[in-house]
Write an enzyme that holds these catalytic residues in place. Structure first.
Site, PDB file in Angstrom:
ATOM      1  N   THR A  29      11.311  -0.772 -13.457  1.00  0.00           N
ATOM      2  CA  THR A  29       9.889  -0.339 -13.588  1.00  0.00           C
ATOM      3  C   THR A  29       9.482  -0.514 -12.219  1.00  0.00           C
ATOM      4  OG1 THR A  29       7.682  -0.627 -14.427  1.00  0.00           O
ATOM      5  CG2 THR A  29       9.086  -2.411 -14.299  1.00  0.00           C
ATOM      6  N   ASN A  30       8.062  -0.394 -12.119  1.00  0.00           N
ATOM      7  CA  ASN A  30       7.751  -0.429 -10.502  1.00  0.00           C
ATOM      8  C   ASN A  30       6.383  -1.362 -10.498  1.00  0.00           C
ATOM      9  OD1 ASN A  30       5.400   1.314 -10.718  1.00  0.00           O
ATOM     10  ND2 ASN A  30       6.880   2.715 -11.278  1.00  0.00           N
ATOM     11  N   LEU A  31       5.743  -1.308  -9.393  1.00  0.00           N
ATOM     12  CA  LEU A  31       4.831  -2.582  -9.337  1.00  0.00           C
ATOM     13  C   LEU A  31       3.411  -1.940  -9.586  1.00  0.00           C
ATOM     14  CD1 LEU A  31       5.817  -4.308  -5.870  1.00  0.00           C
ATOM     15  CD2 LEU A  31       5.710  -5.199  -8.444  1.00  0.00           C
ATOM     16  N   SER A  32       3.161  -0.628 -10.144  1.00  0.00           N
ATOM     17  CA  SER A  32       1.901  -0.018 -10.511  1.00  0.00           C
ATOM     18  C   SER A  32       1.160  -1.038 -11.615  1.00  0.00           C
ATOM     19  CB  SER A  32       1.935   1.258 -10.973  1.00  0.00           C
ATOM     20  OG  SER A  32       0.787   1.721 -11.727  1.00  0.00           O
ATOM     21  N   ALA A  96       2.542   5.953 -11.584  1.00  0.00           N
ATOM     22  CA  ALA A  96       3.626   5.831 -10.892  1.00  0.00           C
ATOM     23  C   ALA A  96       5.009   6.006 -11.732  1.00  0.00           C
ATOM     24  CB  ALA A  96       3.632   4.511 -10.392  1.00  0.00           C
TER      25      ALA A  96
END
Ligand code: C5P
Length: 224
Positions: A29-32, A96
């Site tokens: 996943t990502n930091l959004s 994102a």
């Protein structure tokens, strides 16, 4: 009190990260945080629009009066957006979205190997949701498509070329390190006339300014 500049309009917003599974309990996943997208959804609702939020995994509650569809992967977000896009006047892609998904995700939890060998992930590119929707813009300019770009450098240069590449009338640029997870942000709006900086403010304040800018442009479409 916010003026009802989007009364009678339907607005679809994507928000948050996506989650690309590796196995049933692991993923990429990502930091959004989803905060900017949720703020845009809230500001659009305050402006009188009927708002649908399609959200990846976040810890946030849907803003008052906003319908939310929860998804995990980029592919699910793509399918949900395309199933809901008909009749929308405005599409704001704040999510994102992961550029890649894992092709060889395991159906069972992967086990650590006694010999120390490690998994080898293979990736496939995800569909570009925003570009897909933008390619379906009708002759009157609906849905009016707005993209976000989180860059780490050279925002002004990357922002205007990304707007053109995506084929959209309005792109919002921000610096990834200045926005992910934070309550405030600095954004730059790119359109065919150039760019405008909206100085650092809370995400809700910036979202309200963005909705006001979008409504001005959408009201011009209706005159055609
Ligand atoms: O190309 P890039 O990912 O930087 O573009 C970001 C913009 O495109 C954002 O508005 C994001 O929501 C959207 N996007 C998308 N689908 C993707 C990748 C990005 O809608 N697969």
């Amino acid at each position: 009190f916010q003026p009802k500049v989007l009364a009678g309009k339907r607005v679809l917003v994507t928000a948050g990260p996506t989650f690309e599974a590796i196995d049933p309990v692991r993923g990429i996943t990502n930091l959004s945080s989803g905060k900017m997208g949720y703020a845009v959804a809230r500001a659009a609702r305050e402006a009188g629009a009927e708002v649908l939020l399609i959200s990846g995994p976040t810890a946030l509650e849907a803003p008052f009066g906003v319908r939310r569809i929860d998804v995990q992967s980029a592919q699910q977000m793509h399918d949900a957006v395309l199933s809901q896009i008909d009749g929308q006047h405005v599409f704001v892609a704040v999510a994102a979205v992961a550029d890649w998904r894992v092709l060889n995700a395991s159906e069972q939890k992967m086990k650590k190997q006694a010999d120390g060998s490690v998994p080898e992930l293979k990736f496939a590119q995800n569909p570009d949701i925003l570009a897909t929707v933008a390619a379906r813009t009708n002759l009157r300019g609906y849905p009016y498509c707005v993209g976000f770009a989180a860059e780490s450098e050279n925002l002004v240069e990357f922002g205007s070329s990304k707007r053109e590449k995506k084929g959209i009338p309005l792109l919002v640029g921000n610096i990834g390190q200045n926005t992910f997870g934070q309550d405030d942000n600095t954004i730059i709006l790119f359109d065919e006339d150039g760019h405008t900086v909206l100085p650092r403010a809370s995400k809700l304040e910036l979202a309200r300014q963005l909705i006001s800018e979008i409504s001005k442009r959408v009201s011009k479409l209706s005159l055609l």
